[in-house]
Design a protein around this motif. Structure first.
Motif, PDB file in Angstrom:
ATOM      1  N   GLU A   1       0.829  -1.154  -0.030  1.00  0.00           N
ATOM      2  CA  GLU A   1       0.101  -0.002   0.059  1.00  0.00           C
ATOM      3  C   GLU A   1       0.773   1.356   0.044  1.00  0.00           C
ATOM      4  O   GLU A   1       0.667   2.387  -0.887  1.00  0.00           O
ATOM      5  CB  GLU A   1      -0.932  -0.076   1.160  1.00  0.00           C
ATOM      6  CG  GLU A   1      -2.206   0.879   0.955  1.00  0.00           C
ATOM      7  CD  GLU A   1      -2.895   0.981   2.490  1.00  0.00           C
ATOM      8  OE1 GLU A   1      -3.326   1.926   2.766  1.00  0.00           O
ATOM      9  OE2 GLU A   1      -2.981  -0.020   3.196  1.00  0.00           O
ATOM     10  N   GLU A   2       1.928   1.260   0.675  1.00  0.00           N
ATOM     11  CA  GLU A   2       2.754   2.517   0.805  1.00  0.00           C
ATOM     12  C   GLU A   2       3.888   2.747  -0.158  1.00  0.00           C
ATOM     13  O   GLU A   2       4.734   3.420   0.132  1.00  0.00           O
ATOM     14  CB  GLU A   2       3.250   2.436   2.286  1.00  0.00           C
ATOM     15  CG  GLU A   2       4.104   1.620   2.834  1.00  0.00           C
ATOM     16  CD  GLU A   2       3.812   0.057   3.008  1.00  0.00           C
ATOM     17  OE1 GLU A   2       4.620  -0.859   2.995  1.00  0.00           O
ATOM     18  OE2 GLU A   2       2.690  -0.025   3.003  1.00  0.00           O
ATOM     19  N   GLN A   3       3.705   1.985  -1.243  1.00  0.00           N
ATOM     20  CA  GLN A   3       4.774   2.261  -2.343  1.00  0.00           C
ATOM     21  C   GLN A   3       4.298   2.593  -3.662  1.00  0.00           C
ATOM     22  O   GLN A   3       3.204   1.939  -4.088  1.00  0.00           O
ATOM     23  CB  GLN A   3       5.572   0.706  -2.508  1.00  0.00           C
ATOM     24  CG  GLN A   3       6.356   0.136  -1.325  1.00  0.00           C
ATOM     25  CD  GLN A   3       8.010   0.450  -1.604  1.00  0.00           C
ATOM     26  OE1 GLN A   3       8.368   0.939  -2.867  1.00  0.00           O
ATOM     27  NE2 GLN A   3       8.801   0.118  -0.991  1.00  0.00           N
ATOM     28  N   VAL A   4       4.753   3.536  -4.228  1.00  0.00           N
ATOM     29  CA  VAL A   4       4.206   3.857  -5.424  1.00  0.00           C
ATOM     30  C   VAL A   4       5.564   4.083  -6.520  1.00  0.00           C
ATOM     31  O   VAL A   4       6.636   4.515  -6.139  1.00  0.00           O
ATOM     32  CB  VAL A   4       3.405   5.161  -5.587  1.00  0.00           C
ATOM     33  CG1 VAL A   4       2.174   5.088  -4.966  1.00  0.00           C
ATOM     34  CG2 VAL A   4       4.002   6.407  -5.373  1.00  0.00           C
TER      35      VAL A   4
ATOM     36  N   ALA B   1      -0.717   9.668  -8.142  1.00  0.00           N
ATOM     37  CA  ALA B   1      -0.392   8.285  -8.186  1.00  0.00           C
ATOM     38  C   ALA B   1      -1.005   7.284  -6.815  1.00  0.00           C
ATOM     39  O   ALA B   1      -1.376   6.346  -7.059  1.00  0.00           O
ATOM     40  CB  ALA B   1       1.196   8.023  -8.089  1.00  0.00           C
ATOM     41  N   VAL B   2      -0.852   8.007  -5.762  1.00  0.00           N
ATOM     42  CA  VAL B   2      -1.284   7.280  -4.765  1.00  0.00           C
ATOM     43  C   VAL B   2      -2.774   7.254  -4.759  1.00  0.00           C
ATOM     44  O   VAL B   2      -3.359   6.235  -4.312  1.00  0.00           O
ATOM     45  CB  VAL B   2      -1.144   8.446  -3.352  1.00  0.00           C
ATOM     46  CG1 VAL B   2      -1.732   7.989  -2.074  1.00  0.00           C
ATOM     47  CG2 VAL B   2       0.517   8.367  -3.050  1.00  0.00           C
ATOM     48  N   ASP B   3      -3.546   8.306  -5.267  1.00  0.00           N
ATOM     49  CA  ASP B   3      -4.827   8.235  -5.631  1.00  0.00           C
ATOM     50  C   ASP B   3      -5.308   7.108  -6.430  1.00  0.00           C
ATOM     51  O   ASP B   3      -6.154   6.335  -6.174  1.00  0.00           O
ATOM     52  CB  ASP B   3      -5.476   9.570  -6.142  1.00  0.00           C
ATOM     53  CG  ASP B   3      -5.571  10.830  -5.113  1.00  0.00           C
ATOM     54  OD1 ASP B   3      -5.684  10.382  -3.991  1.00  0.00           O
ATOM     55  OD2 ASP B   3      -5.995  11.705  -5.396  1.00  0.00           O
TER      56      ASP B   3
ATOM     57  N   ASN C   1      -2.041  11.740   6.110  1.00  0.00           N
ATOM     58  CA  ASN C   1      -1.380  11.221   7.437  1.00  0.00           C
ATOM     59  C   ASN C   1      -0.407  10.316   7.108  1.00  0.00           C
ATOM     60  O   ASN C   1       0.451   9.869   8.065  1.00  0.00           O
ATOM     61  CB  ASN C   1      -2.165  11.220   8.406  1.00  0.00           C
ATOM     62  CG  ASN C   1      -2.772  12.273   9.020  1.00  0.00           C
ATOM     63  OD1 ASN C   1      -2.275  13.528   8.627  1.00  0.00           O
ATOM     64  ND2 ASN C   1      -3.930  12.069   9.257  1.00  0.00           N
ATOM     65  N   LYS C   2      -0.235   9.657   5.820  1.00  0.00           N
ATOM     66  CA  LYS C   2       0.572   8.597   5.821  1.00  0.00           C
ATOM     67  C   LYS C   2       2.063   8.734   4.849  1.00  0.00           C
ATOM     68  O   LYS C   2       1.799   9.575   4.234  1.00  0.00           O
ATOM     69  CB  LYS C   2      -0.220   7.705   4.882  1.00  0.00           C
ATOM     70  CG  LYS C   2      -1.135   6.862   5.713  1.00  0.00           C
ATOM     71  CD  LYS C   2      -1.624   5.569   4.337  1.00  0.00           C
ATOM     72  CE  LYS C   2      -2.763   4.822   5.292  1.00  0.00           C
ATOM     73  NZ  LYS C   2      -3.221   4.014   4.090  1.00  0.00           N
ATOM     74  N   ALA C   3       2.955   8.052   5.403  1.00  0.00           N
ATOM     75  CA  ALA C   3       4.254   8.195   4.831  1.00  0.00           C
ATOM     76  C   ALA C   3       4.079   7.036   3.550  1.00  0.00           C
ATOM     77  O   ALA C   3       3.673   6.189   3.514  1.00  0.00           O
ATOM     78  CB  ALA C   3       5.233   7.674   5.814  1.00  0.00           C
TER      79      ALA C   3
END
Ligand SMILES: Nc1nc2c(ncn2[C@@H]2O[C@H](COP(=O)(O)OP(=O)(O)OP(=O)(O)O)[C@@H](O)[C@H]2O)c(=O)[nH]1
Ligand SMILES: [Mg+2]
Length: 223
Positions: free
Chosen positions: A19-22, A178-180, A67-69
């Protein structure tokens, strides 16, 4: 990038499922300023991983979105011939693309068509933007309109890697997109793959239910 990239640990792309990698890729002709733009954005805060055998550099960056790294890998290739195709693994699992041309060289603008076409063959729906670089060399170009982005419904940025104009804004916007995208993928191929997996799963379930009922899946229906 012609070799087998699967065996290189840095190029293990499974991580982009987390989840936390793009992954954000950069496309455009040689010398339009792709690397300089990334360097300008990352400034002192970057540690490029050079994979010279593959003419590839990965720049890692940690962004805060909401709020996410989020760990962002920027993929940058070097010295591409104008119409040389990229290795498919360059596009694999990418969540956004930055398409760059040089306002000083018209041919680099014309070639966007080719880059964009190839991008869409591999990643039909990922967010993409068009970046007009080197505006410091001639500010008058910002009065001109470049229709390629309008035609394809892509956001457009006038930037300068040399003096930093708009660079941070463009990268921040693209990280956010990218995150969206990752959270709500609308990629047609992703959906097709998901459908196929579901379809396969349903078929298996139906088959095993039918077998439990004493029927073979291929049995003709009986009244
Ligand atoms: N004036 C000006 N020159 C720039 C700018 N950005 C890059 N350059 C120059 O353009 C040249 C190419 O920049 P690079 O970042 O190496 O280009 P690239 O797109 O990474 O090129 P390849 O790695 O060969 O694909 C360098 O000489 C840079 O100094 C800019 O915003 N303004
Ligand atoms: Mg480069």
């Amino acid at each position: 990038m012609a070799n087998d990239v699967g065996s290189i640990p840095e190029l293990d792309q499974q991580k982009y499922d987390a989840e936390e990698q793009v992954k954000i890729i950069c496309l455009g002709d040689s010398a339009v300023g792709k690397s300089k733009l990334m360097e300008r954005f990352l400034m002192d805060d970057y540690c490029p991983q050079q994979l010279s055998t593959f003419a590839l550099t990965l720049y890692k960056y940690t962004a805060t979105v909401g709020n996410k790294a989020v760990v962002v890998d920027f993929w940058d290739t070097a010295g591409q011939e104008r119409f040389q195709s990229m290795h498919p693994s360059y596009y694999h699992k990418a969540h956004a693309c930055i398409l760059v041309f040089d306002v000083q060289r018209k041919i680099t603008y014309k070639n966007l068509v080719t880059w964009y076409k190839e991008l869409r063959e591999y990643r039909p729906e990922i967010p993409c933007c068009v970046v007009a670089n080197k505006i410091d060399a001639d500010m008058k170009v910002t009065q001109r309109s470049f229709n390629f982005s309008k035609k394809h419904g892509l956001p457009f940025y006038f930037v300068s890697a040399a003096d930093g104009t708009n660079v941070v804004k463009m990268f921040r916007d693209m990280i956010k997109r990218a995150v969206d995208y990752k959270q709500n993928p609308s990629d047609f191929m992703d959906e097709v793959m998901q459908e196929l997996e579901n379809f396969d799963l349903h078929k298996k379930e139906e088959n095993s239910e039918a077998e439990e009922d004493g029927l073979k899946a291929e049995s003709p229906e009986l009244d």
